[in-house]
Write an enzyme that holds these catalytic residues in place. Structure first.
Site, PDB file in Angstrom:
ATOM      1  N   HIS A 181      -7.043   5.825   7.341  1.00  0.00           N
ATOM      2  CA  HIS A 181      -8.248   5.274   7.960  1.00  0.00           C
ATOM      3  C   HIS A 181      -7.950   4.458   9.212  1.00  0.00           C
ATOM      4  O   HIS A 181      -8.784   3.658   9.636  1.00  0.00           O
ATOM      5  CB  HIS A 181      -9.023   4.445   6.916  1.00  0.00           C
ATOM      6  N   CYS A 234     -12.675   4.969  29.019  1.00  0.00           N
ATOM      7  CA  CYS A 234     -11.484   5.388  29.779  1.00  0.00           C
ATOM      8  C   CYS A 234     -10.244   5.555  28.904  1.00  0.00           C
ATOM      9  O   CYS A 234      -9.205   5.983  29.377  1.00  0.00           O
ATOM     10  CB  CYS A 234     -11.195   4.399  30.909  1.00  0.00           C
ATOM     11  N   ASP A 236      -5.063  -2.695   7.421  1.00  0.00           N
ATOM     12  CA  ASP A 236      -4.628  -4.070   7.712  1.00  0.00           C
ATOM     13  C   ASP A 236      -3.217  -4.197   8.271  1.00  0.00           C
ATOM     14  O   ASP A 236      -2.807  -5.280   8.692  1.00  0.00           O
ATOM     15  CB  ASP A 236      -4.768  -4.934   6.451  1.00  0.00           C
ATOM     16  N   ASN A 256      -5.695   1.637   3.702  1.00  0.00           N
ATOM     17  CA  ASN A 256      -5.876   0.324   4.307  1.00  0.00           C
ATOM     18  C   ASN A 256      -5.686   0.371   5.813  1.00  0.00           C
ATOM     19  O   ASN A 256      -4.951   1.198   6.348  1.00  0.00           O
ATOM     20  CB  ASN A 256      -4.913  -0.690   3.691  1.00  0.00           C
ATOM     21  N   PRO A 281     -10.085  -9.291   0.912  1.00  0.00           N
ATOM     22  CA  PRO A 281     -10.972  -8.758  -0.128  1.00  0.00           C
ATOM     23  C   PRO A 281     -11.053  -7.239  -0.095  1.00  0.00           C
ATOM     24  O   PRO A 281     -10.977  -6.635   0.986  1.00  0.00           O
ATOM     25  CB  PRO A 281     -12.340  -9.371   0.207  1.00  0.00           C
ATOM     26  N   ASP A 282     -11.167  -6.615  -1.266  1.00  0.00           N
ATOM     27  CA  ASP A 282     -11.419  -5.170  -1.295  1.00  0.00           C
ATOM     28  C   ASP A 282     -12.937  -4.960  -1.288  1.00  0.00           C
ATOM     29  O   ASP A 282     -13.699  -5.893  -1.012  1.00  0.00           O
ATOM     30  CB  ASP A 282     -10.715  -4.506  -2.495  1.00  0.00           C
ATOM     31  N   PHE A 283     -13.373  -3.761  -1.599  1.00  0.00           N
ATOM     32  CA  PHE A 283     -14.813  -3.491  -1.612  1.00  0.00           C
ATOM     33  C   PHE A 283     -15.426  -3.717  -2.989  1.00  0.00           C
ATOM     34  O   PHE A 283     -16.465  -4.321  -3.124  1.00  0.00           O
ATOM     35  CB  PHE A 283     -15.080  -2.034  -1.199  1.00  0.00           C
ATOM     36  N   ARG A 284     -14.739  -3.207  -4.044  1.00  0.00           N
ATOM     37  CA  ARG A 284     -15.444  -3.073  -5.318  1.00  0.00           C
ATOM     38  C   ARG A 284     -15.018  -4.035  -6.420  1.00  0.00           C
ATOM     39  O   ARG A 284     -15.561  -3.984  -7.511  1.00  0.00           O
ATOM     40  CB  ARG A 284     -15.345  -1.619  -5.813  1.00  0.00           C
TER      41      ARG A 284
HETATM   42  P1  NAD Z   1     -12.032  -0.303  -3.470  1.00  0.00           P
HETATM   43  O1  NAD Z   1     -12.500  -1.678  -3.140  1.00  0.00           O
HETATM   44  O2  NAD Z   1     -13.034   0.754  -3.658  1.00  0.00           O
HETATM   45  O3  NAD Z   1     -11.162  -0.372  -4.789  1.00  0.00           O
HETATM   46  C1  NAD Z   1     -10.119  -1.283  -4.940  1.00  0.00           C
HETATM   47  C2  NAD Z   1      -9.532  -1.067  -6.330  1.00  0.00           C
HETATM   48  O4  NAD Z   1      -8.382  -1.863  -6.439  1.00  0.00           O
HETATM   49  C3  NAD Z   1     -10.470  -1.455  -7.453  1.00  0.00           C
HETATM   50  O5  NAD Z   1     -10.441  -0.429  -8.421  1.00  0.00           O
HETATM   51  C4  NAD Z   1      -9.865  -2.759  -7.989  1.00  0.00           C
HETATM   52  O6  NAD Z   1     -10.039  -2.895  -9.387  1.00  0.00           O
HETATM   53  C5  NAD Z   1      -8.407  -2.580  -7.662  1.00  0.00           C
HETATM   54  N1  NAD Z   1      -7.679  -3.815  -7.409  1.00  0.00           N
HETATM   55  C6  NAD Z   1      -8.087  -4.912  -6.736  1.00  0.00           C
HETATM   56  N2  NAD Z   1      -7.095  -5.812  -6.638  1.00  0.00           N
HETATM   57  C7  NAD Z   1      -6.027  -5.254  -7.299  1.00  0.00           C
HETATM   58  C8  NAD Z   1      -4.702  -5.693  -7.542  1.00  0.00           C
HETATM   59  N3  NAD Z   1      -4.257  -6.878  -7.132  1.00  0.00           N
HETATM   60  N4  NAD Z   1      -3.877  -4.876  -8.233  1.00  0.00           N
HETATM   61  C9  NAD Z   1      -4.307  -3.650  -8.688  1.00  0.00           C
HETATM   62  N5  NAD Z   1      -5.559  -3.204  -8.472  1.00  0.00           N
HETATM   63  C10 NAD Z   1      -6.397  -3.991  -7.776  1.00  0.00           C
HETATM   64  O7  NAD Z   1     -10.949   0.087  -2.356  1.00  0.00           O
HETATM   65  P2  NAD Z   1     -10.450   1.539  -1.881  1.00  0.00           P
HETATM   66  O8  NAD Z   1     -10.360   2.469  -3.023  1.00  0.00           O
HETATM   67  O9  NAD Z   1      -9.292   1.320  -1.016  1.00  0.00           O
HETATM   68  O10 NAD Z   1     -11.655   2.085  -0.980  1.00  0.00           O
HETATM   69  C11 NAD Z   1     -12.304   1.241  -0.082  1.00  0.00           C
HETATM   70  C12 NAD Z   1     -12.162   1.570   1.398  1.00  0.00           C
HETATM   71  O11 NAD Z   1     -12.210   0.310   2.046  1.00  0.00           O
HETATM   72  C13 NAD Z   1     -10.920   2.194   1.864  1.00  0.00           C
HETATM   73  O12 NAD Z   1     -11.283   3.311   2.560  1.00  0.00           O
HETATM   74  C14 NAD Z   1     -10.257   1.202   2.816  1.00  0.00           C
HETATM   75  O13 NAD Z   1     -10.070   1.814   4.074  1.00  0.00           O
HETATM   76  C15 NAD Z   1     -11.280   0.129   3.070  1.00  0.00           C
HETATM   77  N6  NAD Z   1     -10.818  -1.275   2.980  1.00  0.00           N
HETATM   78  C16 NAD Z   1      -9.588  -1.620   3.435  1.00  0.00           C
HETATM   79  C17 NAD Z   1      -9.155  -2.928   3.342  1.00  0.00           C
HETATM   80  C18 NAD Z   1      -7.777  -3.285   3.856  1.00  0.00           C
HETATM   81  O14 NAD Z   1      -7.302  -2.665   4.795  1.00  0.00           O
HETATM   82  N7  NAD Z   1      -7.095  -4.245   3.228  1.00  0.00           N
HETATM   83  C19 NAD Z   1      -9.976  -3.894   2.757  1.00  0.00           C
HETATM   84  C20 NAD Z   1     -11.254  -3.510   2.305  1.00  0.00           C
HETATM   85  C21 NAD Z   1     -11.649  -2.177   2.419  1.00  0.00           C
END
Ligand code: NAD
Length: 240
Positions: free
Chosen positions: A123, A134, A108, A106, A35-38
């Site tokens: 990040h 240590c 991951d 990311n 999952p992403d954040f937004r």
């Molecule tokens: P965000 O959640 O703020 O934004 C994600 C964006 O990607 C959104 O605009 C969404 O509409 C779009 N999106 C989602 N799925 C998509 C797809 N399949 N194709 C195209 N667009 C898609 O994420 P961000 O801008 O990376 O910022 C959030 C922070 O969270 C980052 O700093 C990151 O380090 C961290 N994060 C990382 C992971 C990971 O490593 N996979 C997961 C969650 C959060």
């Protein structure tokens, strides 16, 4: 559904580019089940007592370490996730000499799993962990398989090598990212809301002709003269 004309435009830009750079975020991995954040089903919409960016902050880690690890193990440690078509296409472009770097927010490790080599992890990574006392290194399994707060043999707390909110980014990674973005002629931005700074500010160092955004919504940052493709990045990249 992304129309063929947009795909053709993007193909043409990639065909004409001599040095492209990719800048991505959590949306690159949603098609891998992380999952992403937004987004709609992103971590912001899930019922946690605190927003993800509070839990993933330095203050929270220090003051509520056990709760931090509960969330972190549950939501951030997606160890079985596999790369999707976007990760694989980026690795292919690098092998073919078209893409000079993947700059990612990311943590991951999916770009590595897909075979990319020049990856700038702004990040950090869940795959690296170290003792805060240590400095000993630990594999991610140490975090995944322990419960509560993971401790080193020396008694120190083990911390993931990820940049938490309130923590500075690695200066060397920033410098290399600025260099890569500044010397690219095509910048492809994908799967990021461009809400998180200082990472999002790095794209201002682009001096080339063409910027493409592949995202499921318009990013927070205003950019002029951009080819915006509103679609899933794995699906879009698999058509290239
Ligand atoms: P965000 O959640 O703020 O934004 C994600 C964006 O990607 C959104 O605009 C969404 O509409 C779009 N999106 C989602 N799925 C998509 C797809 N399949 N194709 C195209 N667009 C898609 O994420 P961000 O801008 O990376 O910022 C959030 C922070 O969270 C980052 O700093 C990151 O380090 C961290 N994060 C990382 C992971 C990971 O490593 N996979 C997961 C969650 C959060």
């Amino acid at each position: 559904m992304v129309n063929e004309a947009e795909i053709l435009k993007l193909k043409k830009l990639i065909g004409n580019s001599r040095r492209m750079v990719f800048f991505g975020g959590a949306g690159v991995s949603t098609e891998s089940g992380i999952p992403d954040f937004r987004s709609q089903d992103g971590l912001y919409r899930q019922k946690y007592p605190y927003p993800p960016e509070t839990i993933l902050s330095h203050t929270f880690f220090t003051e509520h370490t056990e709760e931090f690890y509960r969330f972190y193990r549950d939501k951030m440690l997606c160890l079985d996730a596999q790369p999707n078509a976007a990760h694989y296409k980026l690795a292919q472009w690098e092998r073919e000499g078209k893409l000079s770097a993947v700059i990612t927010q990311n943590i991951d490790g999916l770009h590595q799993k897909a075979g990319s080599k020049n990856i700038l992890e702004l990040h950090g990574s869940i795959w690296r962990n170290f003792c805060m006392r240590c400095g000993a290194s630990y594999p991610v399994e140490k975090i995944a398989q322990s419960s509560g707060v993971p401790h080193c043999a020396c008694g120190g707390i083990i911390k993931p090598d990820v940049v938490l909110y309130e923590e500075p980014l690695d200066q060397a990674v920033i410098e290399r990212s600025v260099e890569e973005i500044g010397s690219a002629d095509l910048l492809i931005i994908g799967g990021t809301s461009l809400n998180v700074y200082p990472a999002a500010g790095l794209i201002d160092f682009f001096r080339g002709e063409n910027v493409v955004v592949v995202n499921r919504e318009a990013p927070a940052k205003e950019m002029r003269g951009v080819l915006f493709i509103d679609g899933k990045i794995g699906e879009v990249f698999s058509r290239l």
